[in-house]
Write a protein that holds these residues in place. Sequence first.
Motif, PDB file in Angstrom:
ATOM      1  N   ALA A  14       0.831  -1.200   0.000  1.00 20.09           N
ATOM      2  CA  ALA A  14       0.000   0.000   0.000  1.00 20.09           C
ATOM      3  C   ALA A  14       0.870   1.255   0.000  1.00 20.09           C
ATOM      4  N   GLU A  15       1.948   1.236   0.792  1.00 21.71           N
ATOM      5  CA  GLU A  15       2.805   2.419   0.886  1.00 21.71           C
ATOM      6  C   GLU A  15       3.698   2.581  -0.338  1.00 21.71           C
ATOM      7  N   LEU A  16       4.084   1.466  -0.980  1.00 20.61           N
ATOM      8  CA  LEU A  16       4.796   1.571  -2.255  1.00 20.61           C
ATOM      9  C   LEU A  16       3.900   2.215  -3.311  1.00 20.61           C
ATOM     10  N   LEU A  17       2.635   1.813  -3.330  1.00 17.80           N
ATOM     11  CA  LEU A  17       1.690   2.415  -4.265  1.00 17.80           C
ATOM     12  C   LEU A  17       1.500   3.893  -3.945  1.00 17.80           C
ATOM     13  N   LEU A  18       1.401   4.225  -2.663  1.00 24.85           N
ATOM     14  CA  LEU A  18       1.231   5.616  -2.264  1.00 24.85           C
ATOM     15  C   LEU A  18       2.428   6.459  -2.683  1.00 24.85           C
ATOM     16  N   ALA A  19       3.638   5.923  -2.530  1.00 24.43           N
ATOM     17  CA  ALA A  19       4.840   6.645  -2.952  1.00 24.43           C
ATOM     18  C   ALA A  19       4.817   6.897  -4.455  1.00 24.43           C
ATOM     19  N   ALA A  20       4.422   5.890  -5.237  1.00 27.53           N
ATOM     20  CA  ALA A  20       4.351   6.050  -6.693  1.00 27.53           C
ATOM     21  C   ALA A  20       3.300   7.083  -7.069  1.00 27.53           C
ATOM     22  N   VAL A  21       2.173   7.075  -6.356  1.00 26.22           N
ATOM     23  CA  VAL A  21       1.096   8.043  -6.610  1.00 26.22           C
ATOM     24  C   VAL A  21       1.593   9.471  -6.384  1.00 26.22           C
TER      25      VAL A  21
END
Length: 296
Positions: A14-21
């Motif tokens: 979830a946090e990897l996705l948030l960083a990419a976002v």
Amino acid sequence: MMDTTNGSFSRTWAELLLAAVILARSTSYVMTKIGLQGMAPFSLLGIRFITAFLFLLPLGWRRLKSASAGTWLRGMLLGTSFFAVMAAEVLGLRTTEASAAAFLENTAIVFVPLLEAVLRRSLPDIPILLSTLVSFSGVALLTLKGGSFSISQGESLCLAAAAFYACTIVLTDRLSRRDDPLALGILQVGFIGLYGIVMAFLFEVPRMPATASEWGVILGLAVVCSDFGFTLQPLAQSGTTSERAGLFSALGPLGAALSGYVFLNERLGATGALGMGLILLGMLFGRRSRPHRGRA
């Protein structure tokens, strides 16, 4: 992988996705700055998000068709909150450099735990208070002009965007756990576009993009920054806490500063660079705060 029973593994993705976002959205400062050279702010905002919504509609039609009235209402609330962020941002970017706007707006990382403390009726952690002091010392240096501290109208709008963004992060944290987060993301994009078009007709002479470069900016903003950068934030936040989501805001100004340096040749001088460094230090120092698991 997001559905694994291992909580830390799920949060990692979830946090990897948030960083990419957030990194994807950081490019919007430079693209918006370029788009504002030929288009009015609300027209740019409205066309950007309507275009993004039209790209998303075929993928999310079934989700939206089966969504309840409550889901639509919560999507409208998120869209309203994010529109306040985007309106303040795009108006501020008319007179503020993209890199400075990104650092000012992402002081939201400081506002989020302070707002959470108010909602929970508890005192904020000492690290958060220290990070607030450090970050706003950086804001003071970033806005140092002619030997005196002076915040322009554009910089004030960017700070307002930071406050709105903090409220949006907290609101997203609450609402993304009640509904299909992807449906909420699509709805918020649509409502932002709708509000932008309405404001364009009220306060501007709206027009469609007229050149290849303007369409390029619109498509870049729509696909990279909106479809990916906005739609997936509720999904990403559903796997982490609002405080940790706020901490990832530190990635935004770094990405914007780099792209502003490369594409707009922005230079803020030694004082501005020191101010940016203090803001980033304050953001990172906030990571020492204790995460709160409860909900207000």
